[in-house]
Design an enzyme around this catalytic site. Structure first.
Site, PDB file in Angstrom:
ATOM      1  CG  ASP A   1      -1.922  -1.321   1.169  1.00  0.00           C
ATOM      2  OD1 ASP A   1      -2.229  -1.691   0.194  1.00  0.00           O
ATOM      3  OD2 ASP A   1      -2.152  -1.637   2.364  1.00  0.00           O
ATOM      4  CD  GLU A   2       4.824  -0.424  -0.578  1.00  0.00           C
ATOM      5  OE1 GLU A   2       3.873  -0.558  -1.246  1.00  0.00           O
ATOM      6  OE2 GLU A   2       5.169  -1.273   0.026  1.00  0.00           O
TER       7      GLU A   2
ATOM      8  CE  LYS B   1       2.204  -2.357  -4.435  1.00  0.00           C
ATOM      9  NZ  LYS B   1       1.913  -1.972  -2.980  1.00  0.00           N
TER      10      LYS B   1
ATOM     11  CE  LYS C   1       0.383  10.350  -7.300  1.00  0.00           C
ATOM     12  NZ  LYS C   1       0.293  11.747  -6.673  1.00  0.00           N
TER      13      LYS C   1
ATOM     14  N   GLY D   1      -4.544  -4.260  -3.840  1.00  0.00           N
ATOM     15  CA  GLY D   1      -5.548  -2.973  -3.932  1.00  0.00           C
ATOM     16  C   GLY D   1      -5.056  -1.664  -4.275  1.00  0.00           C
ATOM     17  CG  HIS D   2      -2.380  -1.914  -6.947  1.00  0.00           C
ATOM     18  ND1 HIS D   2      -1.510  -2.505  -7.929  1.00  0.00           N
ATOM     19  CD2 HIS D   2      -1.880  -2.470  -6.018  1.00  0.00           C
ATOM     20  CE1 HIS D   2      -0.859  -3.227  -7.325  1.00  0.00           C
ATOM     21  NE2 HIS D   2      -0.861  -3.364  -6.040  1.00  0.00           N
TER      22      HIS D   2
ATOM     23  CD  GLN E   1       0.304  -8.994  -2.910  1.00  0.00           C
ATOM     24  OE1 GLN E   1       1.146  -9.576  -3.911  1.00  0.00           O
ATOM     25  NE2 GLN E   1      -0.750  -8.438  -2.970  1.00  0.00           N
TER      26      GLN E   1
HETATM   27  P1  GDP Z   1      -0.982   0.265  -3.567  1.00  0.00           P
HETATM   28  O1  GDP Z   1      -1.433  -0.712  -3.020  1.00  0.00           O
HETATM   29  O2  GDP Z   1       0.625   0.563  -3.099  1.00  0.00           O
HETATM   30  O3  GDP Z   1      -1.429   0.778  -4.972  1.00  0.00           O
HETATM   31  O4  GDP Z   1      -1.612   1.524  -2.599  1.00  0.00           O
HETATM   32  P2  GDP Z   1      -3.049   1.756  -2.046  1.00  0.00           P
HETATM   33  O5  GDP Z   1      -3.945   2.252  -3.141  1.00  0.00           O
HETATM   34  O6  GDP Z   1      -3.527   0.473  -1.564  1.00  0.00           O
HETATM   35  O7  GDP Z   1      -2.726   2.810  -1.138  1.00  0.00           O
HETATM   36  C1  GDP Z   1      -2.425   3.943  -1.315  1.00  0.00           C
HETATM   37  C2  GDP Z   1      -3.406   5.141  -0.910  1.00  0.00           C
HETATM   38  O8  GDP Z   1      -2.548   6.296  -0.923  1.00  0.00           O
HETATM   39  C3  GDP Z   1      -4.459   5.372  -2.005  1.00  0.00           C
HETATM   40  O9  GDP Z   1      -5.534   5.763  -1.529  1.00  0.00           O
HETATM   41  C4  GDP Z   1      -3.982   6.150  -3.004  1.00  0.00           C
HETATM   42  O10 GDP Z   1      -5.007   7.000  -3.625  1.00  0.00           O
HETATM   43  C5  GDP Z   1      -3.371   7.098  -1.775  1.00  0.00           C
HETATM   44  N1  GDP Z   1      -2.046   7.953  -2.244  1.00  0.00           N
HETATM   45  C6  GDP Z   1      -1.086   7.535  -3.232  1.00  0.00           C
HETATM   46  N2  GDP Z   1      -0.089   8.566  -3.558  1.00  0.00           N
HETATM   47  C7  GDP Z   1      -0.281   9.443  -2.584  1.00  0.00           C
HETATM   48  C8  GDP Z   1       0.223  10.747  -2.044  1.00  0.00           C
HETATM   49  O11 GDP Z   1       1.117  11.102  -2.694  1.00  0.00           O
HETATM   50  N3  GDP Z   1      -0.377  11.598  -1.286  1.00  0.00           N
HETATM   51  C9  GDP Z   1      -1.838  11.126  -0.653  1.00  0.00           C
HETATM   52  N4  GDP Z   1      -2.282  11.788   0.098  1.00  0.00           N
HETATM   53  N5  GDP Z   1      -2.394   9.810  -1.071  1.00  0.00           N
HETATM   54  C10 GDP Z   1      -1.642   9.117  -1.832  1.00  0.00           C
HETATM   55  P1  IMO Z   2      -0.871  -4.316  -2.255  1.00  0.00           P
HETATM   56  O1  IMO Z   2      -0.765  -4.685  -3.889  1.00  0.00           O
HETATM   57  C1  IMO Z   2      -0.720  -4.683   2.113  1.00  0.00           C
HETATM   58  C2  IMO Z   2      -0.872  -8.864   3.518  1.00  0.00           C
HETATM   59  C3  IMO Z   2      -1.911  -9.286   4.413  1.00  0.00           C
HETATM   60  C4  IMO Z   2      -1.359 -10.395   5.364  1.00  0.00           C
HETATM   61  C5  IMO Z   2      -0.016 -10.974   4.431  1.00  0.00           C
HETATM   62  C6  IMO Z   2      -0.643 -12.261   3.807  1.00  0.00           C
HETATM   63  O2  IMO Z   2      -2.346  -3.433  -2.322  1.00  0.00           O
HETATM   64  O3  IMO Z   2      -0.127  -3.357  -1.839  1.00  0.00           O
HETATM   65  P2  IMO Z   2      -2.533 -12.869   1.811  1.00  0.00           P
HETATM   66  O4  IMO Z   2      -3.763 -12.763   1.750  1.00  0.00           O
HETATM   67  O5  IMO Z   2      -1.448 -12.160   0.826  1.00  0.00           O
HETATM   68  O6  IMO Z   2      -2.145 -14.396   2.033  1.00  0.00           O
HETATM   69  O7  IMO Z   2      -2.145 -12.084   3.061  1.00  0.00           O
HETATM   70  O8  IMO Z   2      -0.228  -9.950   3.480  1.00  0.00           O
HETATM   71  N1  IMO Z   2      -1.194  -8.234   2.180  1.00  0.00           N
HETATM   72  C7  IMO Z   2      -1.170  -6.938   1.758  1.00  0.00           C
HETATM   73  N2  IMO Z   2      -0.819  -5.835   2.686  1.00  0.00           N
HETATM   74  N3  IMO Z   2      -0.996  -4.399   0.730  1.00  0.00           N
HETATM   75  C8  IMO Z   2      -1.210  -5.422   0.009  1.00  0.00           C
HETATM   76  O9  IMO Z   2      -1.431  -5.445  -1.368  1.00  0.00           O
HETATM   77  C9  IMO Z   2      -1.299  -6.848   0.334  1.00  0.00           C
HETATM   78  N4  IMO Z   2      -1.604  -8.215   0.109  1.00  0.00           N
HETATM   79  C10 IMO Z   2      -1.552  -8.939   1.094  1.00  0.00           C
HETATM   80  O10 IMO Z   2      -2.643  -8.068   5.085  1.00  0.00           O
HETATM   81  O11 IMO Z   2      -0.679  -9.703   6.177  1.00  0.00           O
HETATM   82 MG    MG Z   3      -2.966  -1.371  -1.722  1.00  0.00          MG
END
Ligand code: GDP
Ligand code: IMO
Ligand code: MG
Length: 425
Positions: free
Chosen positions: A13-14, A16, A18, A40-41, A224
């Site tokens: 959830d860094e 990625k 975006k 979840g991207h 991940q």
């Molecule tokens: P991913 O799994 O690495 O793609 O990240 P997620 O989508 O799960 O979580 C990142 C969250 O941060 C999302 O709600 C994005 O819309 C939000 N986001 C991404 N980059 C930024 C940023 O630079 N600033 C802010 N405020 N939100 C961001």
């Molecule tokens: P994105 O791509 C954050 C975590 C789960 C759990 C561990 C194992 O959005 O960054 P799993 O269902 O894969 O066997 O769960 O990995 N996990 C994530 N945490 N972002 C994700 O994906 C994740 N996908 C799995 O919470 O700790």
């Molecule tokens: Mg995510």
């Protein structure tokens, strides 16, 4: 043209999604190489917010061919639902292609994921309960059913018959559950999913190699992250695939010499969902403020994310493991209201300081962060678009990270929208 990998350097959830979306405007292919719908991207385009699970982020760029690579595990129902929702929102999904070598998530995988977690009790991993681990386990045990099996009902039903016999024994005898109905699975997979998926199933390895030879641009989208990697993460609190850069090769079929750029995405602070060690984890008001400002809830599962300060010990390891060539920092704007920002530079383990990640799990669990403190900038960054406009304290913070990681920071996120970023190139 050599390919580029975008991957997570922390615990997921860094942001990625975006940055993959941003980079996708200049490429021909975007390939998911591992994971499944545990991802979840999020991509925010004006009023529209997309939370993609299985479909590669490139789907949102109309010239890009999105590819689900052989390293991914696919729940066909989830994929078809996702495609349908995207189509209903006006996204052209006709370009999507899926590797025939990718493995299918079957109903027993989901059920076993849920049951194993319950069985583990307080030792549970906190998985997403999507069947990811059990599907990869069957792949490694060589009893998995692959996407290409959807093209041959006889083979599919033969494989299902054998494997279901064993799974139903486990469900009944270990977990006291009712057996799953073979004919229901067959009719769902064959009458409903196979006809819809068949046109998308391809030899993605061949397609990518031909594209590479023609000089087309390929972006490999990690799901991940490094410390959720099955081999290099905080085992057993990991996922069951290899999000690290090596996984980009095995999960797409490209070779290591075909990749020359690895973008490591790092949040300006840290989050983690699910169980496992987290040396810089915060509690109390600072943690609550990070959750509130960063809206730190799982994109798909809705679970509240744990939060902590940026950890250079982890990041140095991530740079090494992935041959990271540049860093993209996200969510710097979330730190706008913090008068003091901490960064872990080292750990203390049994009274000894170390800059390296302890290789032994017990030491990692005991590690206490050694912090360096930075004065916050206390200004709104969400409208900043150039390096020069960044406040002095924000630049100091970023310069320190860059110097410590010995890799350039090339992109900095200042908000969730497509255009909220600063390019350092
Ligand atoms: P991913 O799994 O690495 O793609 O990240 P997620 O989508 O799960 O979580 C990142 C969250 O941060 C999302 O709600 C994005 O819309 C939000 N986001 C991404 N980059 C930024 C940023 O630079 N600033 C802010 N405020 N939100 C961001
Ligand atoms: P994105 O791509 C954050 C975590 C789960 C759990 C561990 C194992 O959005 O960054 P799993 O269902 O894969 O066997 O769960 O990995 N996990 C994530 N945490 N972002 C994700 O994906 C994740 N996908 C799995 O919470 O700790
Ligand atoms: Mg995510």
């Amino acid at each position: 043209m050599p390919a580029t990998v975008v991957l997570g350097t922390q615990w997921g959830d860094e942001g990625k999604g975006k940055f993959t979306d941003l980079l996708a405007s200049d490429v021909d292919f975007v390939v998911r190489y591992q994971g499944g719908h545990n991802a979840g991207h999020t991509i925010v385009i004006g009023e529209d917010r997309f939370a993609l699970q299985l479909v590669p982020t490139g789907i949102l760029n109309s010239h890009v061919i999105p590819v689900i690579g052989n390293g991914v595990v696919i729940d066909p129902k989830v994929l078809l639902d996702e495609v349908e929702v995207l189509s209903s929102r006006g996204v052209d999904t006709s370009r999507l292609i899926i590797s025939g070598a990718a493995h299918l998530i079957m109903p027993y995988h989901q059920e076993l994921d849920r049951l194993t977690e319950r069985y583990l009790g307080k030792n549970k991993l906190g998985t997403t309960k999507r069947g990811i681990g059990p599907a990869y386990a069957d792949k490694a045990s060589r009893i998995g059913i692959r996407v290409q099996d959807l093209l041959d009902e006889k083979i599919f039903s033969q494989k299902l018959e054998v494997v279901l016999k064993e799974k139903n024994q486990i469900l009944a005898k270990v977990y006291n559950r009712l057996p799953l109905d073979e004919s229901k699975i067959l009719s769902d997979y064959f009458d409903v999913y196979a006809p819809k998926l068949a046109p998308m199933i391809s030899d993605t390895v061949g397609i990518l190699h031909r594209a590479y030879k023609k000089g087309q641009e390929i972006l490999l989208e990690g799901a991940q992250a490094t410390f959720l990697d099955l081999d290099h993460g905080t085992y057993p609190f990991v996922t069951s695939s290899n999000p690290t850069a090596g996984g980009a090769c095995t999960g797409s079929g490209l070779g290591p010499r075909q990749i020359d750029r690895v973008i490591g995405v790092a949040k300006a602070y840290l989050t983690r969902v699910g169980a496992g060690p987290f040396p810089t984890e915060l509690e109390g008001d600072v943690a609550d403020l990070l959750v509130e400002r960063g809206f730190e809830f799982g994109t798909n599962t809705g679970r509240k994310r744990r939060t902590g300060w940026f950890d250079l010990v982890l990041l140095r390891q991530a740079v090494a493991l992935n041959s990271v060539s540049e860093i993209a920092i996200t969510k710097l704007d979330i730190l706008d209201v913090f008068p003091e920002i901490l960064v872990a530079t080292q750990y203390e383990v049994d009274g000894e300081r170390t800059s390296d990640l302890p290789y032994h799990q017990s030491d990692f669990h005991k590690a206490r962060p050694v912090y360096k403190s930075f004065e916050g900038w206390m200004e709104d960054l969400t409208k900043v678009t150039t390096k020069e406009e960044l406040p002095y304290n924000a630049r100091t913070y970023l310069s320190f990270l860059e110097e410590q990681l010995e890799v350039p920071i090339t992109l900095v996120g200042t908000g969730p929208e497509r255009d909220q970023f600063v390019s350092f190139r």
